[in-house]
Design a protein around this motif. Structure first.
Motif, mmCIF file in Angstrom:
data_model
loop_
_atom_site.group_PDB
_atom_site.id
_atom_site.type_symbol
_atom_site.label_atom_id
_atom_site.label_comp_id
_atom_site.label_asym_id
_atom_site.label_seq_id
_atom_site.Cartn_x
_atom_site.Cartn_y
_atom_site.Cartn_z
ATOM 1 N N TYR A 1 0.623 -1.241 -0.011
ATOM 2 C CA TYR A 1 0.060 0.048 0.083
ATOM 3 C C TYR A 1 0.760 1.383 -0.075
ATOM 4 C CZ TYR A 1 -2.892 3.642 1.688
ATOM 5 O OH TYR A 1 -3.632 4.798 1.717
ATOM 6 N N LYS A 2 1.827 1.053 0.961
ATOM 7 C CA LYS A 2 2.758 2.479 0.996
ATOM 8 C C LYS A 2 3.633 2.680 -0.164
ATOM 9 C CE LYS A 2 5.100 1.313 4.711
ATOM 10 N NZ LYS A 2 6.064 1.230 5.801
ATOM 11 N N GLU A 3 4.083 1.575 -0.956
ATOM 12 C CA GLU A 3 4.772 1.771 -2.166
ATOM 13 C C GLU A 3 3.904 1.937 -3.373
ATOM 14 O OE1 GLU A 3 7.776 -1.869 -0.946
ATOM 15 O OE2 GLU A 3 6.619 -1.960 -2.867
ATOM 16 N N ARG A 4 2.554 2.149 -3.295
ATOM 17 C CA ARG A 4 2.075 2.459 -4.558
ATOM 18 C C ARG A 4 2.171 3.939 -4.896
ATOM 19 N NH1 ARG A 4 -1.363 -0.241 -7.541
ATOM 20 N NH2 ARG A 4 -3.158 0.691 -8.566
ATOM 21 N N THR A 5 2.249 4.105 -6.083
ATOM 22 C CA THR A 5 2.630 5.520 -6.517
ATOM 23 C C THR A 5 1.557 6.560 -6.515
ATOM 24 O OG1 THR A 5 2.111 5.144 -8.829
ATOM 25 C CG2 THR A 5 4.544 4.589 -8.272
ATOM 26 N N PRO A 6 1.807 7.817 -6.495
ATOM 27 C CA PRO A 6 0.801 8.669 -6.398
ATOM 28 C C PRO A 6 -0.319 8.483 -7.519
ATOM 29 C CG PRO A 6 2.627 9.733 -5.581
ATOM 30 C CD PRO A 6 3.080 8.353 -5.956
ATOM 31 N N ASP A 7 0.410 8.360 -8.635
ATOM 32 C CA ASP A 7 -0.430 8.333 -9.878
ATOM 33 C C ASP A 7 -1.617 7.086 -10.035
ATOM 34 O OD1 ASP A 7 0.725 10.275 -11.115
ATOM 35 O OD2 ASP A 7 1.671 9.071 -12.466
ATOM 36 N N LEU A 8 -1.121 6.161 -9.281
ATOM 37 C CA LEU A 8 -1.793 4.836 -9.292
ATOM 38 C C LEU A 8 -2.925 5.106 -8.107
ATOM 39 C CD1 LEU A 8 0.887 1.864 -9.882
ATOM 40 C CD2 LEU A 8 -0.885 2.696 -11.339
ATOM 41 N N ARG A 9 -2.459 5.700 -7.058
ATOM 42 C CA ARG A 9 -3.622 5.916 -6.143
ATOM 43 C C ARG A 9 -4.758 6.838 -6.476
ATOM 44 N NH1 ARG A 9 0.340 6.587 -1.835
ATOM 45 N NH2 ARG A 9 0.431 4.665 -0.862
ATOM 46 N N GLU A 10 -4.239 7.848 -7.443
ATOM 47 C CA GLU A 10 -5.165 8.711 -8.021
ATOM 48 C C GLU A 10 -6.070 7.790 -8.965
ATOM 49 O OE1 GLU A 10 -4.002 12.242 -10.159
ATOM 50 O OE2 GLU A 10 -2.850 12.764 -8.144
ATOM 51 N N TRP A 11 -5.686 7.106 -9.599
ATOM 52 C CA TRP A 11 -6.312 5.895 -10.621
ATOM 53 C C TRP A 11 -7.237 5.325 -9.816
ATOM 54 C CZ3 TRP A 11 -6.018 6.527 -15.654
ATOM 55 C CH2 TRP A 11 -6.181 5.276 -16.483
ATOM 56 N N ASP A 12 -6.786 4.525 -8.540
ATOM 57 C CA ASP A 12 -7.474 4.077 -7.550
ATOM 58 C C ASP A 12 -8.936 4.742 -6.905
ATOM 59 O OD1 ASP A 12 -5.984 1.692 -7.607
ATOM 60 O OD2 ASP A 12 -4.777 2.460 -5.848
ATOM 61 N N GLU A 13 -8.640 5.979 -6.716
ATOM 62 C CA GLU A 13 -9.542 6.923 -6.102
ATOM 63 C C GLU A 13 -10.625 7.168 -7.280
ATOM 64 O OE1 GLU A 13 -8.208 10.538 -4.422
ATOM 65 O OE2 GLU A 13 -7.403 9.436 -2.888
ATOM 66 N N ALA A 14 -10.168 7.276 -8.605
ATOM 67 C CA ALA A 14 -11.152 7.427 -9.549
ATOM 68 C C ALA A 14 -11.988 6.265 -9.663
ATOM 69 C CB ALA A 14 -10.340 8.123 -10.848
ATOM 70 N N ARG A 15 -11.317 5.277 -9.927
ATOM 71 C CA ARG A 15 -12.165 4.130 -10.071
ATOM 72 C C ARG A 15 -13.322 3.807 -8.846
ATOM 73 N NH1 ARG A 15 -7.664 0.404 -13.332
ATOM 74 N NH2 ARG A 15 -8.153 1.417 -15.321
ATOM 75 N N GLU A 16 -12.640 4.193 -7.875
ATOM 76 C CA GLU A 16 -13.644 3.950 -6.563
ATOM 77 C C GLU A 16 -14.753 4.646 -6.491
ATOM 78 O OE1 GLU A 16 -10.792 3.957 -3.106
ATOM 79 O OE2 GLU A 16 -11.832 2.470 -2.451
ATOM 80 N N LEU A 17 -14.553 5.897 -7.383
ATOM 81 C CA LEU A 17 -15.770 6.861 -7.317
ATOM 82 C C LEU A 17 -16.765 6.031 -8.380
ATOM 83 C CD1 LEU A 17 -14.182 10.260 -7.455
ATOM 84 C CD2 LEU A 17 -15.594 9.209 -5.502
ATOM 85 N N VAL A 18 -16.297 5.380 -9.423
ATOM 86 C CA VAL A 18 -17.092 4.932 -10.453
ATOM 87 C C VAL A 18 -16.722 3.405 -10.510
ATOM 88 C CG1 VAL A 18 -17.571 5.127 -13.219
ATOM 89 C CG2 VAL A 18 -16.634 6.978 -11.550
ATOM 90 N N PRO A 19 -17.456 2.568 -9.367
ATOM 91 C CA PRO A 19 -16.952 1.356 -9.583
ATOM 92 C C PRO A 19 -17.438 0.542 -10.855
ATOM 93 C CG PRO A 19 -18.593 1.718 -7.783
ATOM 94 C CD PRO A 19 -18.406 3.099 -8.372
ATOM 95 N N ASP A 20 -18.342 1.076 -11.562
ATOM 96 C CA ASP A 20 -18.722 0.124 -12.629
ATOM 97 C C ASP A 20 -18.036 0.656 -13.790
ATOM 98 O OD1 ASP A 20 -20.861 -0.933 -11.448
ATOM 99 O OD2 ASP A 20 -22.536 0.384 -12.295
ATOM 100 N N TRP A 21 -16.607 1.349 -13.606
ATOM 101 C CA TRP A 21 -16.034 1.527 -14.886
ATOM 102 C C TRP A 21 -15.720 0.655 -15.851
ATOM 103 C CZ3 TRP A 21 -11.225 -0.434 -16.144
ATOM 104 C CH2 TRP A 21 -10.653 -1.113 -14.899
ATOM 105 N N TYR A 22 -15.759 -0.585 -15.579
ATOM 106 C CA TYR A 22 -15.275 -1.634 -16.558
ATOM 107 C C TYR A 22 -16.572 -2.163 -17.163
ATOM 108 C CZ TYR A 22 -16.255 -4.661 -12.221
ATOM 109 O OH TYR A 22 -16.807 -5.363 -11.341
ATOM 110 N N ARG A 23 -17.726 -1.859 -16.843
ATOM 111 C CA ARG A 23 -18.911 -2.562 -17.390
ATOM 112 C C ARG A 23 -19.520 -1.791 -18.807
ATOM 113 N NH1 ARG A 23 -21.561 -5.155 -12.022
ATOM 114 N NH2 ARG A 23 -19.800 -5.043 -10.676
ATOM 115 N N GLY A 24 -18.916 -0.972 -19.036
ATOM 116 C CA GLY A 24 -19.726 -0.214 -20.087
ATOM 117 C C GLY A 24 -19.748 -0.695 -21.651
#
Ligand code: GLC
Length: 617
Positions: A48-71
């Motif tokens: 968790y600590k090693e995850r880069t800021p970019d990937l964290r942002e990516w995580d946050e964005a996807r958590e906001l749209v949990p259906d992102w892969y269903r379109g």
């Protein structure tokens, strides 16, 4: 920027969400080994600590749209890095081509270090922390993932967790006699217990690698090798194995991999006296891995490779409260598709799709026509029985048909792992070759070529009509044909899967704009279908789907409804023009021609399809 405090708070929040269940499952599986559990949690924290800021942002964005892969815009392409364009840097160079094909999800086939000649196409990993030197470095992988993200694409990679290569460091130490490392695999002093296992465990490669065990002369012991003898099964009963392998998976996620394909998922737990497939502990392990990713990298998806009958596949989604995999391969629909091609009879497909349509919409399937593996004839024989179809005979018919040994068959496939004892064999070949395009070009027969191309396009239209994510096998977009060169390669000749694992033909890509050549005819048609699919909500994974009765066993009818759009899709698998005896009241438009068309007694030409759409105000 993320402050350390926020990080800790976030980690704690995520861990708290899962802690009780995690501890319960882990303790049950590993007999209250608190030390191992603590290690597991520390390991999660570290990644968790090693995850880069970019990937964290990516995580946050996807958590906001949990259906992102269903379109309905999701479209995958899978490829071997070396076959596609030499190495990881080569793939990066071709991102613009991949974007042009409409792909926003690429599956890079196994690319970690694997011994040459004993690699099972990269599925025998000797170092989970190192890219195979012939393909690049971990830095290249990260770099490619970043470039994909910049281009709005997700990256999928295999996590080969059931086994390691016999060259893996653990295996080497085990071979030299170290009991600690032997306990990470399944070692036996003699053949007594292995023989007991063999009584109940089926074989994966009955011809190319018979049996589930191999003799290890250096250790003077027998070792479990479900797949090839050089792929040693890991013992997930040992928590160190699970902890370290989960760490290996999270390390890939922290290199920017968005989708982890859990290779050979059903096989990861072994118990004497069982088939060693789909055991309850497998579900516990997958559920724990799901929680691990939710805690460390919630933007990551788990894709289970569960090549089993439908009743065994669906449980890998877990339940809505306790999900396991985000996505699973729709293997039965794939196999039933090819059955329908050969028999020109859609009844099994109707039955099969009826089952899929009845599943909760949260379940996302990865739909495909061909992948890097063979087609196994895992059909619903209980259902087929009523038509007098017998399993062994039918498999023989299908294999004969797709090897072009039947009258009127122009398919060009090859058998895979022919097991004459059981009358079982699987099948290899590219989509285009199985559709008869290779034979048509060889014979220089324009009529046959038209039919082959029509069939190939119709199958893609059918693929795009299914709910879930369609994934195209690299090369299929230009109708790449079988590659017979593996017959002359001593490292490959006994594995016919190499028939459809040829190098991508960049010289043929230039023909993708042609109106007359196979490459252009297919490429343009497939692109057109993809664009239509992307434009219309009705193709969304959460649409309602049903079977439309066509009163014609050659024509498959599927209905979809979503957000005021209704689609009637008709697929004629026959060699002859047919009529779908439907009678739908609304005013429809043909999506391919953009013209008005009635959805009543619809004529569908041989090997063709119709997409009719209507909108409710
Ligand atoms: C999966 C892969 C296959 C491989 C096997 C062993 O089924 O798709 O290619 O041979 O796992 O790792």
């Amino acid at each position: 920027m993320f402050s350390k405090l926020k990080l800790e708070k976030e980690f704690k929040k995520r861990l708290d969400r899962y802690y009780d269940e995690l501890k319960w499952l882990y303790s049950e599986l590993y007999h209250n080994d608190t030390q191992a559990f603590d290690y597991f949690l520390c390991m999660l924290h570290q990644y968790y600590k090693e995850r880069t800021p970019d990937l964290r942002e990516w995580d946050e964005a996807r958590e906001l749209v949990p259906d992102w892969y269903r379109g309905n815009e999701m479209l995958g392409m899978q490829m071997y890095v070396n076959c596609f364009n030499k190495d990881l840097k080569g793939v990066k160079e071709k991102i613009s081509y991949l974007r042009e094909t409409g792909s926003n999800y690429i599956h890079l086939m196994p690319l970690l270090e694997s011994p040459k000649g004993r690699s099972d196409g990269g599925y025998a990993v000797s170092d989970f922390r190192k890219v195979d030197p012939s393909l690049g470095t971990m830095e290249d992988l990260k770099d490619l993932a970043e470039e994909c993200h910049r281009n709005g694409m997700s990256v999928c990679m295999d996590f080969v967790m059931n086994h390691t290569s016999e060259d893996h460091e653990w295996a080497r130490r085990a071979r030299s006699g170290d009991p600690e490392y032997q306990s990470r695999y399944f070692f036996f002093d003699n053949w007594y217990i292995p023989n007991e296992f063999e009584k109940t465990v089926p074989q994966v490669f009955p011809t190319t690698a018979p049996g589930n065990f191999s003799w290890c002369p250096e250790a003077n012991k027998v070792v479990m090798t479900t797949f090839y003898p050089y792929q040693w099964d890991l013992n997930y009963g040992n928590p160190t194995v699970f902890n370290d392998m989960t760490a290996n998976m999270l390390n890939l996620c922290n290199h920017g991999i968005d989708i982890i394909r859990l290779d050979a998922t059903p096989y990861i737990w072994k118990t004497l006296g069982t088939t060693c497939r789909n055991l309850p502990q497998v579900h516990t392990l997958v559920r724990i891995m799901r929680m691990a990713t939710e805690i460390v990298c919630p933007g990551t998806l788990l894709l289970g490779e569960v090549v089993m009958e439908p009743s065994k596949v669906v449980p890998y989604f877990g339940s809505i409260d306790k999900p396991e995999c985000h996505m699973l391969y729709n293997v039965t629909t794939m196999a039933s598709t090819w059955h329908t091609v050969a028999t020109q009879d859609v009844r099994l497909m109707k039955h099969q799709l009826g089952q899929v349509f009845a599943l909760p919409k949260q379940y996302v399937f990865l739909n495909y026509l061909r992948c890097h593996d063979d087609i196994g004839w895992g059909l619903d024989y209980d259902y087929l029985k009523q038509f007098g179809v017998k399993e062994v005979e039918h498999k023989k018919f299908l294999n004969d048909y797709f090897c072009g040994h039947r009258p009127f068959s122009d398919a060009r496939g090859e058998l895979y792992n022919n097991d004459p004892r059981l009358g079982d064999a699987r099948l290899c070949g590219t989509t285009a070759s199985l559709c008869g395009i290779e034979a048509a070009e060889y014979e220089n027969n324009p009529w046959k070529l038209d039919m082959g191309i029509k069939l190939d396009i119709m199958l893609h239209a059918f693929l795009f009509t299914q709910s879930g994510i369609p994934i195209i096998y690299s090369g299929d977009e230009i109708g790449q044909l079988n590659d017979y060169s593996y017959h002359n390669d001593p490292e490959k000749w006994d594995d016919s899967r190499y028939l459809h694992r040829g190098n991508f033909k960049w010289d043929e890509v230039s023909s993708r704009r042609s109106n007359t050549k196979r490459q252009g005819r297919l490429y343009k048609a497939i692109r057109k279908l993809e664009k239509i699919r992307e434009k219309h909500d009705v193709f969304d994974t959460s649409a309602d789907c049903w079977i439309v009765e066509t009163y014609n066993d050659h024509v498959l009818g599927i209905g979809r409804y979503h957000h005021g759009e209704k689609l009637i899709a008709l697929f004629n698998f026959s060699d002859h023009d047919e009529t779908a005896w439907i009678n739908e009241r609304e005013d429809y438009k043909d999506l391919m021609t953009n013209r008005k068309r009635e959805a009543k007694a619809v004529g569908v030409p041989a090997k063709d399809f119709v997409w009719l759409i209507t909108k409710y105000k």
